[in-house]
Design a protein around this motif. Structure first.
Motif, mmCIF file in Angstrom:
data_model
loop_
_atom_site.group_PDB
_atom_site.id
_atom_site.type_symbol
_atom_site.label_atom_id
_atom_site.label_comp_id
_atom_site.label_asym_id
_atom_site.label_seq_id
_atom_site.Cartn_x
_atom_site.Cartn_y
_atom_site.Cartn_z
ATOM 1 N N ASN A 61 48.451 -4.509 4.768
ATOM 2 C CA ASN A 61 49.479 -5.532 4.863
ATOM 3 C C ASN A 61 50.074 -5.654 6.267
ATOM 4 O O ASN A 61 50.869 -6.543 6.533
ATOM 5 N N ARG A 63 50.013 -6.852 9.824
ATOM 6 C CA ARG A 63 49.334 -7.888 10.578
ATOM 7 C C ARG A 63 49.523 -7.641 12.069
ATOM 8 O O ARG A 63 50.654 -7.449 12.525
ATOM 9 N N ASP A 97 51.225 -16.172 2.989
ATOM 10 C CA ASP A 97 49.902 -15.557 3.108
ATOM 11 C C ASP A 97 48.892 -16.493 3.757
ATOM 12 O O ASP A 97 48.026 -16.050 4.518
ATOM 13 N N GLU A 98 48.982 -17.792 3.456
ATOM 14 C CA GLU A 98 48.023 -18.732 4.050
ATOM 15 C C GLU A 98 48.190 -18.783 5.566
ATOM 16 O O GLU A 98 47.203 -18.827 6.312
ATOM 17 N N ASN A 100 49.366 -16.359 7.440
ATOM 18 C CA ASN A 100 48.867 -15.085 7.969
ATOM 19 C C ASN A 100 47.352 -15.062 8.051
ATOM 20 O O ASN A 100 46.772 -14.574 9.022
ATOM 21 N N ARG A 101 46.679 -15.629 7.028
ATOM 22 C CA ARG A 101 45.214 -15.667 7.047
ATOM 23 C C ARG A 101 44.720 -16.527 8.204
ATOM 24 O O ARG A 101 43.748 -16.168 8.882
#
Length: 455
Positions: A61, A63, A97-98, A100-101
């Motif tokens: 988790n 980043r 999350d999107e 971060n991806r």
């Protein structure tokens, strides 16, 4: 015809399990009879123990958005500015999350660009300031902007000229590096070219499919998770929440760099599950997740055609467009009345010359374009225009907010029957495939040998 089997042959590694053990923690023992750790036998050749014991903790988790690549710093600002450019280009606003991806994917892309520039410079390939300016101007032209307007636009969306120039430099440098260090060593023999030409002649009349693909690798233990994630991709693409292009950058196929484009392929060049799915698809449809060897794919059928047969949608049309705009806030009843008048007047059009007079009468704007290929138009308009005679106008289309339009057909050049490509064209296609394949191999080697420090 595109000889693109190699485009599917190379898959990039989906994920890497990296165990940072630091200094050795194994002490020698006096018990020589103790059995060594069990080893797995697999095709990877990594000789990984079956009873893996981790020394240290890796938190997935966490980043890490910045990196130093062989001494070149990639900052968090670099990542954020490239993300802003991608979001603006795709009309997206991502969160959680999107986002971060996307940041992680952008970081991987920036690392690749840095490696490409470094390798080019190591081989005496540089990009001059004049070439950078020319490249920036071409991008501005594609967006119908002046360089000054593009600069202001980049600042407005939270990106920068520096971010865009980094991508331009890597593309120019890498292309020139391949021309210098790879292309001269790619050879294609006459026998190979002739074999392909013979196959093309035999395949005349068979169907070809223009496909785009998103591929994600999946080991058996991750198969359901990957499947579910790709199902969510499908739902967002179908709903229009996010375009296919956005998800294509997460593809693990070698075609990721070209938006997942497989170009024109025959079904016998595809893995059986993809060939079966493509055969049942309609143009413009997406399908998936489709289980393939090693993972799952989402397919988008851009178009299809018959080899050697002229496609009417390749006709080049000369069109005159009449557009009637409405003032903002015009009452609906008044707008509908103007639309009805517009529809009545265009029925009296008899030729493009007559269209100009009608446009002046009703206050419509006139725009001409003599280089429209029918297949570039929306499917509904394609069908109408290809059935029209020169001088006829389409029914009105559009909306009170965006304006109401009609297209008048001023001329049409039907496409010639497709012919077998010349040997030189076939040779060039094969050579380009091999250059692309070698380019991917070089980039993989550069990644493997790079010293990358994440912060």
């Amino acid at each position: 015809m595109s000889i693109s089997k190699a485009a599917r042959a190379t898959r990039t590694i989906g994920f890497v399990a990296a165990l940072a053990l630091g200094t050795s923690v194994f002490a020698q023992t006096d018990d020589q009879d103790e059995a060594p750790p069990a080893q797995t036998t697999d095709s990877s050749g990594l000789n990984i123990p079956s009873d893996v014991q981790l020394f240290g903790k890796l938190d997935p988790n966490v980043r890490k958005p910045t990196a130093i690549v062989n001494g070149t710093v990639i900052t968090g600002t670099d990542v954020d500015q490239r993300v802003a450019l991608i979001e603006a280009a795709n009309n997206l606003k991502l969160q959680g999350d999107e986002l971060n991806r996307l940041k992680l994917q952008v970081l991987r892309n920036l690392i690749d660009e840095t490696l490409q520039i470094q390798e080019a410079k190591a081989n005496d390939v540089t990009v001059t300031p004049a070439e950078m300016t020319s490249g920036f101007n071409r991008v501005a032209q594609r967006f119908n902007m002046t360089p000054e307007q593009l600069t202001q636009y980049l600042d407005k969306i939270g990106s920068s000229v520096r971010s865009l120039n980094g991508q331009i430099e890597s593309q120019i440098a890498w292309s020139r590096y391949l021309s210098k260090e790879v292309e001269p060593f790619v050879n294609v023999g006459d026998q190979e070219v002739n074999a392909i030409l013979d196959r093309l002649k035999a395949d005349q009349g068979t169907e070809e499919y223009h496909l785009r693909e998103i591929y994600m690798s999946a080991t058996p233990d991750r198969a359901q998770q990957v499947h579910d994630n790709m199902q969510k991709m499908m739902q967002q693409i179908q709903s229009g929440a996010q375009p296919f292009d956005y998800f294509a950058q997460f593809s693990e196929a070698s075609t990721r760099a070209v938006g997942g484009d497989l170009s024109w392929v025959r079904l016998d060049t595809l893995p059986a599950p993809l060939a079966q799915a493509a055969q049942q698809m309609q143009v413009g449809q997406i399908a998936g997740p489709i289980e393939t060897p090693g993972g799952f794919s989402i397919l988008y059928l851009v178009d299809k055609r018959e080899v050697g047969k002229a496609d009417p949608r390749d006709a080049r049309l000369s069109l005159r467009q009449l557009t009637l705009d409405f003032p903002k806030g015009m009452p609906q009843a008044q707008a509908q009345a103007k639309i009805a008048t517009f529809a009545k007047e265009i029925q009296s059009i008899h030729g493009c010359g007559d269209a100009t007079g009608v446009a002046q009468k009703i206050g419509a704007e006139v725009v001409d374009n003599d280089q429209i290929v029918a297949r570039q138009l929306p499917a509904q308009l394609q069908e109408i225009l290809l059935k029209m005679q020169v001088g006829e106008a389409t029914p009105p289309f559009g909306s009170p907010t965006e304006g109401v339009r009609t297209l008048v057909l001023c001329g049409r050049d039907d496409p010639p029957a497709q012919s077998i490509p010349a040997p030189g064209q076939v040779q060039n296609q094969i050579e380009q495939q091999r250059v692309n394949l070698r380019a991917e191999q070089v980039l993989r080697d550069l990644r493997r040998d790079a010293i990358i420090e994440y912060r």
